[in-house]
Enzyme design. Structure first.
Site, short mmCIF file in Angstrom:
data_model
loop_
_atom_site.label_atom_id
_atom_site.label_comp_id
_atom_site.label_asym_id
_atom_site.label_seq_id
_atom_site.Cartn_x
_atom_site.Cartn_y
_atom_site.Cartn_z
N GLU A 1 40.14 -28.99 26.17
CA GLU A 1 40.99 -28.87 27.86
C GLU A 1 40.01 -30.05 29.00
O GLU A 1 38.51 -29.67 28.72
CB GLU A 1 41.38 -27.74 28.44
CG GLU A 1 42.54 -26.87 27.61
CD GLU A 1 43.83 -27.31 28.03
OE1 GLU A 1 44.29 -28.21 28.42
OE2 GLU A 1 45.33 -26.85 26.31
N LEU A 2 40.68 -30.95 28.76
CA LEU A 2 39.44 -32.01 29.51
C LEU A 2 39.93 -32.27 31.10
O LEU A 2 40.50 -31.98 31.39
CB LEU A 2 39.58 -33.26 27.94
CG LEU A 2 38.87 -32.41 26.97
CD1 LEU A 2 38.83 -33.27 26.02
CD2 LEU A 2 37.82 -31.82 26.92
N LYS B 1 30.47 -18.76 26.75
CA LYS B 1 29.95 -18.95 27.81
C LYS B 1 30.60 -19.52 29.01
O LYS B 1 31.46 -20.24 28.62
CB LYS B 1 29.13 -20.29 27.04
CG LYS B 1 27.80 -20.90 26.91
CD LYS B 1 27.55 -21.12 28.53
CE LYS B 1 27.87 -22.37 28.98
NZ LYS B 1 26.79 -22.78 30.04
N GLY C 1 36.33 -28.24 30.42
CA GLY C 1 35.91 -28.90 30.47
C GLY C 1 35.77 -30.58 30.85
O GLY C 1 36.68 -30.78 30.65
N TRP D 1 32.85 -24.96 35.99
CA TRP D 1 32.83 -24.00 37.07
C TRP D 1 34.25 -23.97 37.74
O TRP D 1 34.20 -23.81 39.11
CB TRP D 1 31.99 -24.68 37.41
CG TRP D 1 31.66 -26.28 37.50
CD1 TRP D 1 31.26 -26.80 36.93
CD2 TRP D 1 32.02 -27.05 39.18
NE1 TRP D 1 31.64 -28.15 37.46
CE2 TRP D 1 32.13 -28.68 38.69
CE3 TRP D 1 33.31 -26.71 39.81
CZ2 TRP D 1 32.01 -29.72 39.02
CZ3 TRP D 1 33.52 -27.87 40.60
CH2 TRP D 1 33.50 -29.11 40.33
N ASN D 2 35.42 -24.81 37.37
CA ASN D 2 36.27 -24.82 38.86
C ASN D 2 36.50 -23.10 38.69
O ASN D 2 37.40 -23.18 40.24
CB ASN D 2 36.78 -26.34 38.52
CG ASN D 2 38.04 -26.19 37.04
OD1 ASN D 2 37.20 -26.08 36.42
ND2 ASN D 2 38.99 -26.60 37.56
N GLU E 1 37.63 -40.09 36.20
CA GLU E 1 37.56 -38.87 37.09
C GLU E 1 37.10 -38.91 38.28
O GLU E 1 35.22 -38.36 37.36
CB GLU E 1 37.67 -37.71 36.03
CG GLU E 1 37.94 -36.21 36.91
CD GLU E 1 38.06 -35.46 35.63
OE1 GLU E 1 37.26 -34.94 34.82
OE2 GLU E 1 38.59 -33.86 35.68
N CYS F 1 41.24 -30.04 37.51
CA CYS F 1 41.53 -30.86 36.33
C CYS F 1 42.87 -31.88 36.07
O CYS F 1 43.35 -32.74 36.52
CB CYS F 1 41.48 -29.70 35.03
SG CYS F 1 42.73 -28.32 34.78
P1 NAD Z 1 31.12 -29.31 31.46
O1 NAD Z 1 32.29 -30.42 30.62
O2 NAD Z 1 30.30 -30.23 32.14
O3 NAD Z 1 30.72 -28.01 31.40
C1 NAD Z 1 32.61 -27.45 30.86
C2 NAD Z 1 31.04 -26.55 29.63
O4 NAD Z 1 30.38 -26.97 29.41
C3 NAD Z 1 30.32 -26.12 30.99
O5 NAD Z 1 30.04 -23.81 30.57
C4 NAD Z 1 29.10 -26.49 30.06
O6 NAD Z 1 27.64 -25.08 30.54
C5 NAD Z 1 28.83 -26.22 28.92
N1 NAD Z 1 28.48 -27.36 28.20
C6 NAD Z 1 27.48 -29.05 29.36
N2 NAD Z 1 27.07 -29.44 28.17
C7 NAD Z 1 27.80 -29.71 26.86
C8 NAD Z 1 27.50 -29.52 25.11
N3 NAD Z 1 26.53 -30.37 25.31
N4 NAD Z 1 27.43 -28.53 24.57
C9 NAD Z 1 29.15 -27.17 24.85
N5 NAD Z 1 29.03 -26.85 25.90
C10 NAD Z 1 27.89 -27.66 26.79
O7 NAD Z 1 32.24 -29.70 33.11
P2 NAD Z 1 32.22 -28.90 34.43
O8 NAD Z 1 31.56 -29.87 35.00
O9 NAD Z 1 31.55 -27.49 34.33
O10 NAD Z 1 33.62 -28.82 34.33
C11 NAD Z 1 35.07 -29.90 35.06
C12 NAD Z 1 35.43 -30.53 34.18
O11 NAD Z 1 36.03 -29.67 33.62
C13 NAD Z 1 36.46 -31.92 34.54
O12 NAD Z 1 36.05 -33.41 33.90
C14 NAD Z 1 37.40 -31.16 35.01
O13 NAD Z 1 38.92 -32.58 34.28
C15 NAD Z 1 37.67 -30.12 33.33
N6 NAD Z 1 38.25 -28.77 33.68
C16 NAD Z 1 39.99 -28.75 32.42
C17 NAD Z 1 40.70 -28.60 32.65
C18 NAD Z 1 41.84 -28.42 31.60
O14 NAD Z 1 42.61 -27.15 31.84
N7 NAD Z 1 41.95 -29.72 31.06
C19 NAD Z 1 40.63 -27.27 33.41
C20 NAD Z 1 39.75 -27.18 34.47
C21 NAD Z 1 38.40 -28.17 34.56
#
Ligand code: NAD
Length: 492
Positions: A253-254, A178, A231, A154-155, A385, A287
């Site tokens: 990318e986490l 998605k 995510g 979402w960010n 985090e 992130c």
């Molecule tokens: P999240 O992991 O909760 O969700 C990310 C995506 O995954 C969403 O679209 C969500 O609907 C989907 N999702 C959730 N559960 C799932 C499942 N079981 N199977 C498949 N998809 C699923 O993350 P968030 O809260 O949306 O975003 C924040 C996180 O993202 C932070 O940890 C941040 O560091 C990370 N992030 C990483 C980068 C990078 O480039 N490394 C960039 C931005 C954000």
């Protein structure tokens, strides 16, 4: 008074459609805490249709385009995005609460990713490979990996989608996207621009819905050839495990817990500014947030004072107001998570140098920029985090200790070194275990520079020349040159 909610549709096979179930859900504006838009609550049936549409496009009109033609479409898409940048930025602000000025800048920069990879589409050259076998001509081709499932957080929804889409389209892939449950609208609006840019139906499909259902259905889909996920680390592991069941390729990318390391010879005003930008910009919801400050003990008090002074003047408020410097936390669960970190920092004995409380008078999900000192490695705020505007500060006495502490985390996304000593800058940058290191700077990214994490921060890199190869399969082709038969029981 009931407000009329803006309505959005899915894009599957070039058509705007509702979810097969007919269900919708509301997207909430984190500034007001109220629903403002309604989006389809897509499920497995929609994912199935979207994957099929992506496969049909791959086997049909998209697969038949030349690489040069793909590049031209990417360029056109960049132009259309540039025209729509303000609209897209406003949607991201309504959904996610980030500053309009930041999202406007991000959307204006977004076309650059499409332009960069537009030029690469017809430069994905294979090689003619010299071998030890005189009777063969051997060459390689980089073929598209196939149908890609892109799952975004979402960010920064459209920026992080561009990091996948631009390279993947250049390579010749098709997509099912998605977006995050919390920030779906900009991706749906973006999807409505694809036809104008000239993309054949089905090349990019967008299905909104909830992560554990819709996201999981995409990650586990046997018709998907690669998952490109951004995510949290916890979700990334689940996605990787699901993908592996089908031998689906994946990049992750986490999260991060990045360190800003400040040496005593650094320009402390510049370092304070870099620390502020690393952790309080975007309300810390990035992130690459520089959430840990490691500062030499001899300058710690002075630097922390500068940071606290600036933190206390940060204007928190309406993300659309150009004077605002920090908007709300993006959604209710994230707000609760940040508040829980405030509580545990207090319980675990951290010193609150500034903040650690909500800003209740603003309504919505506002918190104060927060600086915690006197922390120890067993505290949650130090090891986890937070993804919010929370800085933890610790001190070091020499370079070795600084490096050990900076690397003392499971994450390895980014970091910074602040020093005027050129030898030290390169020496320390080489020893920090992270995918991106800035020297006397923070929070700069570019289409041409690889980005990604080590350790729990991910697998693979996005952006830069090499990222496009992650959307390909390399095929080696051996051509026998003599026309003779040979002993069938020997190799080569
Ligand atoms: P999240 O992991 O909760 O969700 C990310 C995506 O995954 C969403 O679209 C969500 O609907 C989907 N999702 C959730 N559960 C799932 C499942 N079981 N199977 C498949 N998809 C699923 O993350 P968030 O809260 O949306 O975003 C924040 C996180 O993202 C932070 O940890 C941040 O560091 C990370 N992030 C990483 C980068 C990078 O480039 N490394 C960039 C931005 C954000």
């Amino acid at each position: 008074m009931t407000q009329t909610l803006l309505r959005f549709s899915l894009l599957i096979g070039g058509e705007s459609v509702e979810a097969a179930s007919g269900k919708t859900y509301d997207s909430t504006d984190p500034f007001t805490g109220s629903a403002w838009a309604q989006v389809p609550d897509g499920g497995k049936a929609d994912i199935d249709r979207a994957v099929q549409a992506a496969r049909d496009a791959l086997n049909g009109p998209w697969g038949q385009l030349t690489a040069t033609a793909r590049g031209k479409l990417l360029w056109k898409l960049g132009d259309v995005i540039a025209r729509e940048a303000e609209n897209l930025a406003e949607l991201e602000v309504r959904d996610g609460g980030k500053l309009l000025r930041e999202m406007s800048g991000q959307m204006k920069g977004l076309p650059e990713y499409y332009y960069y990879y537009a030029g690469m589409a017809d430069k994905l050259e294979g090689a003619v490979i010299p071998t030890d076998k005189p009777n063969y001509l051997v060459y390689t081709k980089h073929e598209p990996v196939g149908v890609v499932g892109a799952i975004t957080p979402w960010n920064s929804p459209l920026l992080l989608l561009a990091w996948k889409l631009a390279a993947g389209l250049a390579a010749g892939c098709t997509f099912v996207v998605k977006p995050s449950d919390y920030t779906p609208t900009s991706t749906l609006a973006f999807a409505s621009l694809l036809e104008e840019a000239g993309f054949p139906p089905g090349v990019i499909n967008v299905v909104t819905g909830w992560g554990p259902e819709t996201g999981a259905a995409l990650a586990a889909h046997p018709g998907v050839d690669k998952i490109a996920f951004t995510g949290s680390t916890g979700t990334g592991i689940k996605v990787g495990q699901a993908a592996l069941q089908n031998m689906t390729r994946f990049t992750l990318e986490l999260g991060g817990k990045s360190a800003q390391v400040v040496f005593p010879d650094a320009d402390l005003d510049a370092a304070a500014n870099g620390v502020i930008s690393g952790i309080f910009a975007a309300t810390g919801q990035t992130c690459l947030a520089g959430s840990r400050l490691l500062v030499h003990e001899s300058v710690a008090d002075e630097l922390v004072q500068k940071i606290v002074d600036r933190a206390s003047t940060i204007v928190v408020g309406d993300p659309k107001d150009p004077r605002t410097e920090m908007g709300p936390v993006s959604n209710e669960p994230q707000y609760q998570k940040v508040l829980s970190h405030f509580a545990s920092a207090r319980e675990q004995g951290a010193t609150i140098a500034y903040g650690a409380e909500p800003v209740e008078e603003l309504g919505g999900y506002f918190v104060k920029p927060t600086v915690l000192t006197g922390v120890t490695s067993d505290m949650r705020a130090v090891s986890e985090e937070i993804f919010g505007p929370v800085l933890v500060v610790s001190t070091f006495s020499d370079e070795e200790e600084a490096i050990a502490e900076a690397n003392g985390t499971e994450f390895g996304l980014a970091g910074a070194v602040w020093t005027k000593d050129v030898h030290r800058a390169h020496r320390v940058a080489a020893k920090l275990r992270a995918g991106t290191i800035w020297v006397n700077a923070y929070r700069a990214v570019s289409p041409s520079v690889p980005f990604g994490g080590m350790g729990s921060s991910g697998i693979g890199r996005e952006n830069g020349i090499d990222a496009v190869k992650d959307f390909t399969e390399t095929k080696a082709i051996w051509v026998e040159l003599t026309g003779n038969t040979r002993d069938p029981f020997t190799l080569g």
